[in-house]
Structure formats: structure tokens, C-alpha cells
Design a protein around this motif. Structure first.
Motif, PDB file in Angstrom:
ATOM      1  N   ARG A  18     -59.669  38.160 -36.540  1.00 35.38           N
ATOM      2  CA  ARG A  18     -59.297  39.421 -35.887  1.00 35.38           C
ATOM      3  C   ARG A  18     -58.302  39.164 -34.762  1.00 35.38           C
ATOM      4  N   LEU A  21     -54.949  38.370 -36.373  1.00 32.92           N
ATOM      5  CA  LEU A  21     -54.318  39.579 -36.891  1.00 32.92           C
ATOM      6  C   LEU A  21     -53.631  40.352 -35.763  1.00 32.92           C
ATOM      7  N   ALA A  22     -54.310  40.484 -34.631  1.00 31.96           N
ATOM      8  CA  ALA A  22     -53.710  41.186 -33.498  1.00 31.96           C
ATOM      9  C   ALA A  22     -52.449  40.462 -33.021  1.00 31.96           C
ATOM     10  N   ILE A  25     -49.577  41.001 -35.751  1.00 33.01           N
ATOM     11  CA  ILE A  25     -48.974  42.341 -35.707  1.00 33.01           C
ATOM     12  C   ILE A  25     -48.098  42.475 -34.472  1.00 33.01           C
ATOM     13  N   GLU A  29     -44.130  43.406 -34.481  1.00 32.06           N
ATOM     14  CA  GLU A  29     -43.663  44.570 -33.719  1.00 32.06           C
ATOM     15  C   GLU A  29     -42.712  44.151 -32.606  1.00 32.06           C
ATOM     16  N   SER A  73     -41.912  45.960 -43.020  1.00 29.95           N
ATOM     17  CA  SER A  73     -42.911  46.924 -43.472  1.00 29.95           C
ATOM     18  C   SER A  73     -43.885  46.290 -44.463  1.00 29.95           C
ATOM     19  N   LEU A  76     -46.316  44.003 -42.522  1.00 27.77           N
ATOM     20  CA  LEU A  76     -47.295  44.807 -41.788  1.00 27.77           C
ATOM     21  C   LEU A  76     -48.298  45.460 -42.736  1.00 27.77           C
ATOM     22  N   TYR A  77     -47.818  45.916 -43.877  1.00 26.62           N
ATOM     23  CA  TYR A  77     -48.681  46.539 -44.883  1.00 26.62           C
ATOM     24  C   TYR A  77     -49.721  45.533 -45.376  1.00 26.62           C
ATOM     25  N   LEU A  79     -50.737  42.806 -43.777  1.00 28.03           N
ATOM     26  CA  LEU A  79     -51.628  42.472 -42.668  1.00 28.03           C
ATOM     27  C   LEU A  79     -52.705  43.540 -42.474  1.00 28.03           C
ATOM     28  N   CYS A  80     -52.283  44.794 -42.452  1.00 24.53           N
ATOM     29  CA  CYS A  80     -53.212  45.877 -42.149  1.00 24.53           C
ATOM     30  C   CYS A  80     -54.143  46.200 -43.312  1.00 24.53           C
ATOM     31  N   ASN A  81     -53.772  45.788 -44.524  1.00 27.14           N
ATOM     32  CA  ASN A  81     -54.657  45.952 -45.675  1.00 27.14           C
ATOM     33  C   ASN A  81     -55.620  44.777 -45.844  1.00 27.14           C
ATOM     34  N   ASP A 172     -43.344  53.886 -43.217  1.00 20.60           N
ATOM     35  CA  ASP A 172     -43.798  55.184 -42.698  1.00 20.60           C
ATOM     36  C   ASP A 172     -42.646  56.172 -42.765  1.00 20.60           C
TER      37      ASP A 172
END
Length: 371
Positions: A18, A21-22, A25, A29, A73, A76-77, A79-81, A172
């Protein structure tokens, strides 16, 4: 094994993952945050024509192309999945700018990256991927790169980024500084802030999907024209309504496909134009000469039709603007599209198309239909 199966078989995220991951990201960004938005250039046309032409310069991204946005994108997609972890190799089936950009982001996160590419890929692209820390896995049959990427990702416990499936959903399209929101923000103070037309090529379909959806969300009357190089399946599929069309593919790097990819959203397209390869290359060189800024072949495809739409608006007695993209830096094509010898080997005669563009610049009229 697909991504959903991998996700369902995975263990719940521990605190260490976790935290990673933070961090990951934030790294991705931060790359966007420290980069100024890409410029919107006004192409030099006579003011009295009453029609303005703009090019959004995506070549100034850190990896030199429009695909930098897509790669960001896609990562990030993933990572967030939960598909990308601190030890996940990233794999892509691409011989072009997408792989260059994805290699950059993999290096940013300290992850291995493997680009599955045809053996015929030009050395310049291989060098760029390897410079960013990626590996190039070359295959003899270009039709096999997708299945080979799936195999490698499965065997190595990696994530297949799969640009042609995930492009339209990873971005997005509602805003969040996507290419559409950025373009309209930059047009705010222009004399025609809402274009009559936006012109883009189609490779994955992600950019056209983002623009088309955004136009509808914002209730703009702008129409979306998608351009397709000869040999590609998209134009034929759009005009016939048959998504199962198969073709030989495109010779203009970055756009065109031998089949319709899942990310192509045909319903948001208002018009499609098929562009001869020689017209794309002639317009590429013409644009570079006129702007003093080196552009690639897909930008030439865009410009061939953008000029046509400018002339059409003038012929109809209308005012307004047309907007398109500079997709990548033309210096990548010094040995191909900018080489007269190489162009001759392709059997392309650029002269008739250059004459059409020069006549357009002099008169604002379009005579390309006679070719």
C-alpha cells in the motif's frame, strides 16, 4: 490468464504494498505536475480568410509524443486496478511511440519493461526504448506480437498494458486535464474559441474517444473528424459498419491498424477521411517547412484533412476554427519519411500532393479531390 483472473487470485494488499502504491502514483502524477501543458500553435493563415487553424504540440512531452499521455494513463489504470505491484514487469505489444513512453514510466517506478516488436522495427525506436531501460523482444511475424506479449506477461507474472484494449477506458474523458480539456482551455481567448472541427488520427482509438466524449459532455457543436491512412481498417469499418474488417495495415507510424481495435468508439466520430500515404508524407514535410518545427507522418495525415476543412469552411462562406495535433517529433523519421531515397523505395510521388498544399496556402481553395 487475464488481468481480472490475476486480480481475483491475488492476496489482499499489505501495508508495504500500500505504501509502494501511494509512492508510485505520486511519482506518476509528479511527472505530469512538473511538466507545463503542451503548447497550442496557431498556423499562419491570412486573417482575412476568417478561418483559423491550430495545432496542439504533443511532441514536447518528455518522451516526445502524444503517447506520453496514454502511457501515463495506462500505468495509473494498472496501478489503481491492482494489476501493477512493486515487482510487476510491464509488457506491451508495440513497435512505436507507446512503447517508448511506457518504458519511461516503468523506469520511473523501477519496474522491468518489455516491448514485443516486429523484427523489422527501425533501430531508432529500439534505441529509444533501451535508453529508457526497456528490453525489446523481436518477433518475425508482426501479427504475433499481441499473443507473444500475453505469453511473456503470463510466464513472468507481468502485466500486459494492452494499449489497444485499455486506451479508451484508462483516460478520464470527463476532464482532469486530458487533451480535450486542455485544448479548449487554451482556445478560450481566441476569436473562435469553439472549433468547427477537431481532426485526429486513430491508432488505439483512445484520443478520438476522449475528444468525442468530451465534446458531447460539454455540449459543444464541434464535430470530430478522424483521419485514417491507406491500408488501415478503421475507415472501411466505419463506412461499412463492419468491425470485423481486416486489412494489410498502415505504413504511417502511430496511426492505422489492420483490424478495428476494442478502444475505437465509432459512435463519437462525425466524419472519417482516408488519406493516401504520399499525401501524409507530403503534408508532413509541408507543415515542417511552414512552421519551422519538425513533425512526423501522422501529423501530416492530420494536416492534409485539416487544410481541406479550412478550405471547405471558406467555400461555404463560414468563419470559425479547426484544431488538430502535432503527434510526435519528426526527427524520429530522418531515415524514413524525410529521406527522399527511402520515399522512392515506397513508390510514393509527393509532388502532386505538395502542389495541392501550396495552392491551398496561396488561395485558400482545395483541389485535392482531383488527385
Amino acid at each position: 490468464m487475464n488481468d481480472t483472473e490475476l486480480m481475483n487470485d491475488s492476496e489482499p494488499m499489505n501495508d508495504s504494498e500500500r505504501d509502494w502504491l501511494a509512492w508510485a502514483i505520486t511519482r506518476v502524477e509528479a511527472d505530469a505536475n512538473r511538466s507545463a501543458d503542451t503548447h497550442l500553435h496557431r498556423f499562419d493563415l491570412p486573417d482575412q480568410w476568417g478561418v483559423d487553424l491550430y495545432l496542439k504540440d504533443e511532441s514536447v512531452h518528455p518522451t516526445g509524443s502524444l503517447k506520453h499521455r496514454l502511457a501515463r494513463s495506462l500505468v495509473l489504470y494498472g496501478l489503481c486496478n491492482g494489476w501493477i505491484t512493486s515487482t510487476t514487469p510491464l509488457v506491451e505489444a508495440s513497435s512505436g511511440s507507446t512503447a517508448v513512453s511506457e518504458a519511461y514510466f516503468a523506469q520511473l517506478l523501477g519496474l522491468p519493461f518489455i516491448a514485443v516488436m516486429p523484427r523489422s522495427t527501425v533501430q531508432e525506436k529500439i534505441d529509444l526504448i533501451e535508453f529508457a531501460g526497456g528490453q525489446c523482444h523481436l518477433v518475425d511475424d508482426p501479427a504475433m506480437i499481441n499473443s507473444e506479449a500475453v505469453r511473456i506477461a503470463s510466464e513472468q507474472g507481468g502485466h500486459f498494458l494492452d494499449q489497444f484494449t485499455h486506451a479508451e477506458r484508462a483516460t478520464d474523458w470527463r476532464g482532469n486535464n486530458n487533451i480535450a480539456q486542455s485544448m479548449f482551455g487554451q482556445l478560450t481567448l481566441e476569436r473562435f474559441p469553439v472549433p468547427e472541427w477537431i481532426v485526429v488520427g486513430v491508432g488505439t482509438g483512445g484520443t478520438s474517444a476522449t475528444l468525442g466524449r468530451y465534446l458531447r459532455l460539454q455540449k459543444h457543436r464541434t464535430r470530430l473528424c478522424v483521419v485514417d491512412p491507406e491500408g488501415s481498417a478503421y475507415h472501411r469499418a466505419w463506412t461499412s459498419g463492419d468491425r470485423e474488417v481486416r486489412t494489410r495495415g498502415s505504413r504511417i507510424e502511430g496511426i492505422g491498424r489492420p483490424r478495428v481495435e476494442p478502444s475505437f468508439v465509432s459512435a463519437v466520430v462525425d466524419r472519417m477521411e482516408l488519406v493516401p500515404d504520399a499525401a501524409s508524407v507530403a503534408a508532413m514535410r509541408w507543415t515542417t517547412e511552414r512552421m519551422g518545427r519538425s513533425v512526423g507522418g501522422s501529423t501530416g495525415t492530420n494536416m492534409w484533412v485539416a487544410a481541406q476543412l479550412v478550405a471547405q469552411l471558406r467555400a461555404e462562406g463560414r468563419t470559425g476554427s479547426v484544431a488538430t495535433l502535432i503527434c510526435d517529433d519528426g526527427r524520429r523519421y530522418a531515415r524514413t519519411y524525410y529521406s527522399d531515397e527511402w520515399v522512392r523505395t515506397q513508390g510514393w510521388d509527393l509532388a502532386p500532393y505538395t502542389e495541392v498544399l501550396e495552392a491551398f496556402a496561396a488561395t485558400g481553395e482545395w483541389h485535392g479531390d482531383a488527385l
